[in-house]
Scaffold this motif. Structure first.
Motif, PDB file in Angstrom:
ATOM      1  N   ASP A  19       0.000  24.429  34.653  1.00  0.00           N
ATOM      2  CA  ASP A  19       0.745  25.625  34.254  1.00  0.00           C
ATOM      3  C   ASP A  19       1.752  25.283  33.152  1.00  0.00           C
ATOM      4  OD1 ASP A  19      -0.660  27.058  36.105  1.00  0.00           O
ATOM      5  OD2 ASP A  19       0.999  27.302  37.521  1.00  0.00           O
ATOM      6  N   GLU A  20       2.149  26.319  32.440  1.00  0.00           N
ATOM      7  CA  GLU A  20       3.149  26.143  31.378  1.00  0.00           C
ATOM      8  C   GLU A  20       4.526  26.212  32.038  1.00  0.00           C
ATOM      9  OE1 GLU A  20       5.801  26.076  28.642  1.00  0.00           O
ATOM     10  OE2 GLU A  20       5.584  28.091  29.511  1.00  0.00           O
ATOM     11  N   LEU A  21       5.360  25.211  31.770  1.00  0.00           N
ATOM     12  CA  LEU A  21       6.612  25.069  32.524  1.00  0.00           C
ATOM     13  C   LEU A  21       7.603  26.208  32.270  1.00  0.00           C
ATOM     14  CD1 LEU A  21       8.465  21.756  33.213  1.00  0.00           C
ATOM     15  CD2 LEU A  21       9.689  23.872  32.883  1.00  0.00           C
ATOM     16  N   VAL A  22       7.884  26.525  31.015  1.00  0.00           N
ATOM     17  CA  VAL A  22       8.938  27.506  30.707  1.00  0.00           C
ATOM     18  C   VAL A  22       8.577  28.888  31.259  1.00  0.00           C
ATOM     19  CG1 VAL A  22      10.269  28.622  28.868  1.00  0.00           C
ATOM     20  CG2 VAL A  22       9.619  26.203  28.655  1.00  0.00           C
ATOM     21  N   THR A 100      12.634   7.034  25.113  1.00  0.00           N
ATOM     22  CA  THR A 100      12.939   8.405  25.509  1.00  0.00           C
ATOM     23  C   THR A 100      13.198   9.285  24.291  1.00  0.00           C
ATOM     24  OG1 THR A 100      15.277   7.865  25.743  1.00  0.00           O
ATOM     25  CG2 THR A 100      13.953   7.810  27.749  1.00  0.00           C
ATOM     26  N   LEU A 101      12.989  10.549  24.503  1.00  0.00           N
ATOM     27  CA  LEU A 101      13.353  11.545  23.506  1.00  0.00           C
ATOM     28  C   LEU A 101      13.726  12.799  24.263  1.00  0.00           C
ATOM     29  CD1 LEU A 101      10.069  12.605  21.644  1.00  0.00           C
ATOM     30  CD2 LEU A 101      10.166  11.562  23.866  1.00  0.00           C
ATOM     31  N   GLY A 102      14.408  13.679  23.588  1.00  0.00           N
ATOM     32  CA  GLY A 102      14.857  14.856  24.315  1.00  0.00           C
ATOM     33  C   GLY A 102      15.224  15.984  23.397  1.00  0.00           C
ATOM     34  N   GLY A 103      15.518  17.097  24.014  1.00  0.00           N
ATOM     35  CA  GLY A 103      15.920  18.270  23.258  1.00  0.00           C
ATOM     36  C   GLY A 103      15.752  19.537  24.074  1.00  0.00           C
ATOM     37  N   HIS A 104      15.780  20.629  23.343  1.00  0.00           N
ATOM     38  CA  HIS A 104      15.587  21.956  23.935  1.00  0.00           C
ATOM     39  C   HIS A 104      14.101  22.106  24.268  1.00  0.00           C
ATOM     40  CE1 HIS A 104      16.568  26.372  24.082  1.00  0.00           C
ATOM     41  NE2 HIS A 104      15.258  26.423  23.923  1.00  0.00           N
ATOM     42  N   LEU A 105      13.799  22.546  25.473  1.00  0.00           N
ATOM     43  CA  LEU A 105      12.401  22.678  25.876  1.00  0.00           C
ATOM     44  C   LEU A 105      11.873  24.069  25.550  1.00  0.00           C
ATOM     45  CD1 LEU A 105      10.076  21.102  27.333  1.00  0.00           C
ATOM     46  CD2 LEU A 105      10.705  22.416  29.376  1.00  0.00           C
ATOM     47  N   PHE A 106      10.807  24.074  24.738  1.00  0.00           N
ATOM     48  CA  PHE A 106      10.111  25.318  24.395  1.00  0.00           C
ATOM     49  C   PHE A 106       8.751  25.358  25.081  1.00  0.00           C
ATOM     50  CE2 PHE A 106      12.697  25.084  20.369  1.00  0.00           C
ATOM     51  CZ  PHE A 106      13.259  26.337  20.421  1.00  0.00           C
ATOM     52  N   ALA A 107       8.184  26.554  25.162  1.00  0.00           N
ATOM     53  CA  ALA A 107       6.768  26.701  25.494  1.00  0.00           C
ATOM     54  C   ALA A 107       5.980  26.507  24.197  1.00  0.00           C
ATOM     55  CB  ALA A 107       6.513  28.099  26.056  1.00  0.00           C
ATOM     56  N   PRO A 108       4.768  25.929  24.267  1.00  0.00           N
ATOM     57  CA  PRO A 108       4.094  25.505  25.484  1.00  0.00           C
ATOM     58  C   PRO A 108       4.414  24.053  25.862  1.00  0.00           C
ATOM     59  CG  PRO A 108       2.567  25.345  23.632  1.00  0.00           C
ATOM     60  CD  PRO A 108       3.893  25.839  23.081  1.00  0.00           C
ATOM     61  N   SER A 109       4.753  23.860  27.123  1.00  0.00           N
ATOM     62  CA  SER A 109       4.936  22.535  27.693  1.00  0.00           C
ATOM     63  C   SER A 109       4.169  22.535  29.016  1.00  0.00           C
ATOM     64  CB  SER A 109       6.427  22.247  27.912  1.00  0.00           C
ATOM     65  OG  SER A 109       7.098  22.169  26.668  1.00  0.00           O
ATOM     66  N   LYS A 110       3.115  21.728  29.064  1.00  0.00           N
ATOM     67  CA  LYS A 110       2.178  21.767  30.197  1.00  0.00           C
ATOM     68  C   LYS A 110       2.575  20.815  31.320  1.00  0.00           C
ATOM     69  CE  LYS A 110      -1.415  24.564  29.841  1.00  0.00           C
ATOM     70  NZ  LYS A 110      -2.377  24.547  28.772  1.00  0.00           N
ATOM     71  N   ILE A 111       2.557  21.327  32.525  1.00  0.00           N
ATOM     72  CA  ILE A 111       2.955  20.557  33.703  1.00  0.00           C
ATOM     73  C   ILE A 111       1.840  19.614  34.172  1.00  0.00           C
ATOM     74  CG2 ILE A 111       3.517  20.765  36.176  1.00  0.00           C
ATOM     75  CD1 ILE A 111       4.749  23.540  35.470  1.00  0.00           C
ATOM     76  N   PHE A 112       2.222  18.381  34.449  1.00  0.00           N
ATOM     77  CA  PHE A 112       1.373  17.482  35.240  1.00  0.00           C
ATOM     78  C   PHE A 112       1.852  17.545  36.690  1.00  0.00           C
ATOM     79  CE2 PHE A 112       0.337  13.367  37.139  1.00  0.00           C
ATOM     80  CZ  PHE A 112      -1.042  13.391  36.965  1.00  0.00           C
ATOM     81  N   ALA A 113       3.150  17.412  36.854  1.00  0.00           N
ATOM     82  CA  ALA A 113       3.800  17.607  38.159  1.00  0.00           C
ATOM     83  C   ALA A 113       5.238  18.014  37.883  1.00  0.00           C
ATOM     84  CB  ALA A 113       3.766  16.316  38.984  1.00  0.00           C
TER      85      ALA A 113
END
Ligand code: ZN
Length: 141
Positions: A19-22, A100-113
């Motif tokens: 599923d898409e996280l956001v 590591t990297l980081g930032g603001h989370l946008f869609a699409p971001s797909k869940i593994f768990a």
């Protein structure tokens, strides 16, 4: 600018692989009518879209990552934007080489768990409004 809330329900759960996280998180918030709160999460993604806000140009620069990524830390808040329940989510992700990297989370971001906790706030909800100084939709009353 501060609002004082009482703690409502605390939710703990997981979202489904693939599923898409956001959007899944937004659906969960809407279906439980959570208008204000704190989001915490850990897990892993199979792809992600991250944003960095360029404060000079006042726009997001984004990257899409198509690789396995560990969610080292996910944190966010819940407010109303344009009358809709809106989660604002940031993440720190790690790669296979442990960088590591980081930032603001946008869609699409797909869940593994993905495992999460949501702390619901009860009280007067912030409504996001456009802020001229930053070009962002910030907390507003
Ligand atoms: Zn952000």
């Amino acid at each position: 600018m501060v609002n004082v809330f009482r703690l409502g329900s605390i939710y703990q759960g997981r979202l489904n692989k693939g599923d898409e996280l956001v959007s899944s998180l937004t659906d969960f918030l809407k279906s439980n009518n959570i208008k204000a709160g704190l989001i915490n999460g850990i897990g892993a993604l199979t792809s992600a879209k991250l944003g960095f806000y360029n404060s000079i140009e006042k726009k997001y620069e984004d990257i899409e990552l198509n690789e396995g990524l560990e969610i080292v830390s996910l944190s966010g808040n819940v407010t109303l934007k344009g009358g809709e329940i809106f989660p604002h989510i940031h993440v720190v992700l790690s790669r296979a080489d442990f960088s590591t990297l980081g930032g603001h989370l946008f869609a699409p971001s797909k869940i593994f768990a993905f495992e999460f906790e949501i702390f619901e706030f009860v009280g007067e909800t912030f409504k996001r409004a456009y802020d001229e100084d930053t070009g962002l939709f910030l907390l507003s009353k």
